[in-house]
Design a protein around this motif. Structure first.
Motif, PDB file in Angstrom:
ATOM      1  N   ARG A 128       0.798  -1.160  -0.140  1.00 47.63           N
ATOM      2  CA  ARG A 128      -0.081  -0.119  -0.110  1.00 47.63           C
ATOM      3  C   ARG A 128       0.596   1.282   0.133  1.00 47.63           C
ATOM      4  N   MET A 129       1.826   1.367   0.865  1.00 45.03           N
ATOM      5  CA  MET A 129       2.896   2.402   0.746  1.00 45.03           C
ATOM      6  C   MET A 129       3.361   2.614  -0.728  1.00 45.03           C
ATOM      7  N   LEU A 130       3.915   1.538  -1.115  1.00 40.24           N
ATOM      8  CA  LEU A 130       4.561   1.616  -2.505  1.00 40.24           C
ATOM      9  C   LEU A 130       3.571   2.306  -3.547  1.00 40.24           C
ATOM     10  N   ALA A 131       2.356   1.889  -3.379  1.00 48.12           N
ATOM     11  CA  ALA A 131       1.301   2.435  -4.369  1.00 48.12           C
ATOM     12  C   ALA A 131       1.097   3.984  -4.071  1.00 48.12           C
ATOM     13  N   ALA A 132       1.104   4.347  -2.526  1.00 45.08           N
ATOM     14  CA  ALA A 132       0.923   5.689  -2.334  1.00 45.08           C
ATOM     15  C   ALA A 132       2.097   6.378  -3.064  1.00 45.08           C
ATOM     16  N   GLN A 133       3.470   5.900  -2.842  1.00 44.20           N
ATOM     17  CA  GLN A 133       4.537   6.420  -3.517  1.00 44.20           C
ATOM     18  C   GLN A 133       4.552   6.646  -5.094  1.00 44.20           C
ATOM     19  N   LEU A 134       3.839   5.655  -5.528  1.00 46.10           N
ATOM     20  CA  LEU A 134       3.184   5.792  -6.886  1.00 46.10           C
ATOM     21  C   LEU A 134       2.500   7.166  -7.286  1.00 46.10           C
ATOM     22  N   PHE A 135       1.654   7.329  -6.437  1.00 40.68           N
ATOM     23  CA  PHE A 135       0.824   8.530  -6.607  1.00 40.68           C
ATOM     24  C   PHE A 135       1.535   9.650  -6.550  1.00 40.68           C
ATOM     25  N   THR A 165       4.800  10.015  -7.142  1.00 39.50           N
ATOM     26  CA  THR A 165       5.772  10.241  -8.294  1.00 39.50           C
ATOM     27  C   THR A 165       4.939  10.479  -9.399  1.00 39.50           C
ATOM     28  N   THR A 166       3.755  10.269  -9.662  1.00 43.69           N
ATOM     29  CA  THR A 166       2.914  10.318 -10.957  1.00 43.69           C
ATOM     30  C   THR A 166       2.393  11.747 -10.803  1.00 43.69           C
ATOM     31  N   ALA A 167       2.305  12.304  -9.508  1.00 48.73           N
ATOM     32  CA  ALA A 167       1.507  13.611  -9.486  1.00 48.73           C
ATOM     33  C   ALA A 167       2.610  14.679  -9.715  1.00 48.73           C
ATOM     34  N   VAL A 168       4.075  14.244  -9.456  1.00 49.32           N
ATOM     35  CA  VAL A 168       5.101  15.228  -9.982  1.00 49.32           C
ATOM     36  C   VAL A 168       5.165  14.947 -11.487  1.00 49.32           C
ATOM     37  N   ALA A 169       5.160  14.069 -12.037  1.00 48.02           N
ATOM     38  CA  ALA A 169       5.250  13.865 -13.482  1.00 48.02           C
ATOM     39  C   ALA A 169       4.187  14.752 -14.108  1.00 48.02           C
ATOM     40  N   VAL A 170       3.007  14.309 -13.802  1.00 48.68           N
ATOM     41  CA  VAL A 170       1.889  15.125 -14.424  1.00 48.68           C
ATOM     42  C   VAL A 170       1.993  16.680 -14.242  1.00 48.68           C
ATOM     43  N   LEU A 171       2.273  17.028 -13.134  1.00 52.41           N
ATOM     44  CA  LEU A 171       2.474  18.433 -12.824  1.00 52.41           C
ATOM     45  C   LEU A 171       3.619  19.144 -13.768  1.00 52.41           C
ATOM     46  N   LEU A 172       4.663  18.410 -13.977  1.00 49.69           N
ATOM     47  CA  LEU A 172       5.750  18.868 -15.003  1.00 49.69           C
ATOM     48  C   LEU A 172       5.437  18.911 -16.185  1.00 49.69           C
ATOM     49  N   ALA A 212       7.180  16.365  -4.677  1.00 51.64           N
ATOM     50  CA  ALA A 212       8.228  15.274  -4.363  1.00 51.64           C
ATOM     51  C   ALA A 212       8.803  15.339  -3.082  1.00 51.64           C
ATOM     52  N   LEU A 213       9.140  16.344  -2.189  1.00 49.09           N
ATOM     53  CA  LEU A 213       9.657  16.447  -0.969  1.00 49.09           C
ATOM     54  C   LEU A 213       8.666  15.787   0.116  1.00 49.09           C
ATOM     55  N   LEU A 214       7.339  16.198  -0.146  1.00 46.06           N
ATOM     56  CA  LEU A 214       6.332  15.548   0.703  1.00 46.06           C
ATOM     57  C   LEU A 214       6.220  13.775   0.509  1.00 46.06           C
ATOM     58  N   ALA A 215       6.365  13.473  -0.650  1.00 44.73           N
ATOM     59  CA  ALA A 215       6.214  11.902  -0.939  1.00 44.73           C
ATOM     60  C   ALA A 215       7.552  11.334  -0.174  1.00 44.73           C
ATOM     61  N   ALA A 216       8.649  12.169  -0.346  1.00 43.77           N
ATOM     62  CA  ALA A 216       9.776  11.425   0.421  1.00 43.77           C
ATOM     63  C   ALA A 216       9.614  11.402   1.689  1.00 43.77           C
ATOM     64  N   VAL A 217       9.076  12.484   2.337  1.00 43.90           N
ATOM     65  CA  VAL A 217       8.915  12.504   3.930  1.00 43.90           C
ATOM     66  C   VAL A 217       7.892  11.467   4.409  1.00 43.90           C
ATOM     67  N   ALA A 218       6.978  11.301   3.417  1.00 39.64           N
ATOM     68  CA  ALA A 218       5.757  10.242   3.974  1.00 39.64           C
ATOM     69  C   ALA A 218       6.539   8.951   3.854  1.00 39.64           C
TER      70      ALA A 218
END
Length: 93
Positions: free
Chosen positions: A32-39, A41-48, A67-73
């Motif tokens: 579940r955490m890896l899937a949340a990490q996918l969210f 990473t995908t959010a960063v890519a979509v925003l870029l 990106a920073l918030l995903a790493a902290v999470a």
């Protein structure tokens, strides 16, 4: 080129359905955490991609924050989920 960026962003948003399936079905907390990490990473890519397609540089800043918030999470999840090593608890077993 704008149409291409928007198409790729749409495809990335569709890949989030696979991530949502993994979050709902598990089977473990780590999955579940890896899937949340996918969210994240995908959010960063979509925003870029959207920043490039629309010419709004502020979206790049927002993607960096995501990106920073995903790493902290991920760090918070690991610290709370995994038990500490024996040398950290003071046990001499």
């Amino acid at each position: 080129m704008t149409v291409f960026y928007l198409g790729v962003a749409s495809f990335l948003l569709l890949t989030l359905l696979a991530g949502m399936w993994r979050i709902l079905r598990g089977p473990t907390e780590a999955d579940r955490m890896l899937a949340a990490q996918l969210f994240g990473t995908t959010a960063v890519a979509v925003l870029l991609l959207l920043a490039e397609a629309t010419g709004q540089p502020a979206l790049r800043d927002v993607s960096l924050v995501f990106a920073l918030l995903a790493a902290v999470a991920v760090v918070a999840f690991v610290r709370l989920s995994w038990p500490p090593a024996p040398e950290e608890t003071g046990d001499d077993r």
